[in-house]
Scaffold this motif. Sequence first.
Motif, PDB file in Angstrom:
ATOM      1  N   HIS A   1     -63.842  10.380  41.997  1.00  0.00           N
ATOM      2  CA  HIS A   1     -64.116  11.386  43.105  1.00  0.00           C
ATOM      3  C   HIS A   1     -63.522  10.623  44.385  1.00  0.00           C
ATOM      4  O   HIS A   1     -64.335  10.169  45.249  1.00  0.00           O
TER       5      HIS A   1
ATOM      6  N   ASN B   1     -61.595  10.448  48.105  1.00  0.00           N
ATOM      7  CA  ASN B   1     -61.573  10.980  49.505  1.00  0.00           C
ATOM      8  C   ASN B   1     -60.229  12.031  49.665  1.00  0.00           C
ATOM      9  O   ASN B   1     -60.365  13.219  50.000  1.00  0.00           O
TER      10      ASN B   1
ATOM     11  N   SER C   1     -58.929  16.979  47.038  1.00  0.00           N
ATOM     12  CA  SER C   1     -60.257  17.115  47.161  1.00  0.00           C
ATOM     13  C   SER C   1     -60.833  17.828  48.126  1.00  0.00           C
ATOM     14  O   SER C   1     -61.693  17.776  48.840  1.00  0.00           O
TER      15      SER C   1
ATOM     16  N   GLN D   1     -65.744  12.561  54.275  1.00  0.00           N
ATOM     17  CA  GLN D   1     -67.022  12.559  53.912  1.00  0.00           C
ATOM     18  C   GLN D   1     -67.619  11.353  53.399  1.00  0.00           C
ATOM     19  O   GLN D   1     -67.566  10.963  52.064  1.00  0.00           O
TER      20      GLN D   1
ATOM     21  N   ASP E   1     -70.645  10.028  52.730  1.00  0.00           N
ATOM     22  CA  ASP E   1     -71.866  10.190  51.620  1.00  0.00           C
ATOM     23  C   ASP E   1     -71.252  11.438  50.856  1.00  0.00           C
ATOM     24  O   ASP E   1     -71.433  12.405  51.249  1.00  0.00           O
ATOM     25  N   LYS E   2     -70.837  11.193  49.592  1.00  0.00           N
ATOM     26  CA  LYS E   2     -70.470  12.195  48.810  1.00  0.00           C
ATOM     27  C   LYS E   2     -71.320  13.251  48.331  1.00  0.00           C
ATOM     28  O   LYS E   2     -71.070  14.217  47.880  1.00  0.00           O
ATOM     29  N   THR E   3     -72.630  12.826  48.271  1.00  0.00           N
ATOM     30  CA  THR E   3     -73.614  13.589  48.147  1.00  0.00           C
ATOM     31  C   THR E   3     -74.423  14.416  49.121  1.00  0.00           C
ATOM     32  O   THR E   3     -75.351  15.293  48.960  1.00  0.00           O
TER      33      THR E   3
ATOM     34  N   TYR F   1     -68.345  18.176  46.114  1.00  0.00           N
ATOM     35  CA  TYR F   1     -68.130  16.984  45.255  1.00  0.00           C
ATOM     36  C   TYR F   1     -68.682  17.442  43.746  1.00  0.00           C
ATOM     37  O   TYR F   1     -68.139  17.433  42.766  1.00  0.00           O
TER      38      TYR F   1
END
Length: 315
Positions: free
Chosen positions: A15, A17, A29, A62, A64-66, A71
């Motif tokens: 995952h 950036n 992405s 981003q 914080d991908k959560t 994502y």
Amino acid sequence: MKGQGKYMEIIGIDHGNAAMKTRSFCFPSGVVEYEHEPYTKKDVLEYNGRYYICGTGRQPYQRDKTATGRYYLLTLAAIAKELEKRGLKSPVDIRIAAGLPLTSFGRDKRKFRRYLLSGPDPVLFKYAGRQYEIRIRDAALYPQAYAAIFMHTELFENEPSVIVADIGGWTVDVMRLDTGTPDAASCRSLELGMIRCMDEIAEQVRRSVGLSVTPAQIETVLKDKPCTLDGKAKTVIQREGEAYAARLISAITESGFDPGAMPIIFMGGGAGLMKGRVAPRFALSRPIILPDASLNAKGYEQLCGALTEGAHHGG
């Protein structure tokens, strides 16, 4: 783990950036949402009554991908691409093999795993006009870069210490391996990834030549591929590519690593840029370049498969 299936297809996903990577695919992405069905089915994800075009180019960084659903949507797109490539039909049980930088692995591992498992069971969606029904049974997380090097242990077979520099979209994650084991205390995350590099090169071309070039043009020139771009612009791009390589090696050295004393392995999406730019003046001990952008994803998948097989045999 969600449920207990007899067999789960392991799909490794990096995952990034800048780009999402699986063992077979690499795509930007980016996600653009549509309220109504868009004009094309190419790269279109239909999920929960909404339409998303996946792989649309750069999105805002981003950390914080959560923090958003982006994502998760990109994960579904990556899974669909791999299932199509592998000729697998729904329904199918999935084990995701993914990773995080070693600098944040302990802190973010549980949260990112919960995020990947947060969808319904089963997950129903369409991608590129094809219907999918998947059950994400598990998400295994591994240290980024180290999982990729797991596939190339021959690189440090006779080396007690090596440096690994994983050049991503926003960051360059650097670690030292001693006898094949990461030295967690040495890990650094430098904000000198390819997005920064591309932005700086584009700005220098604007200042020097007055042209607005795209990341695709810059990448083409840096890879010495044919391009009809103005010759002066090409010269600036090549010059700035050399300057980026110098800045990166300097930053790695200033972070406490000595690439003159031990081999340094460049990997990740930006590793190809270092090819031909690791000049003798840098006095590197032994530069090794692994330009395969999907190397992390392949490493996650292989490592997950090996550990799963070992568990089945009581290892």
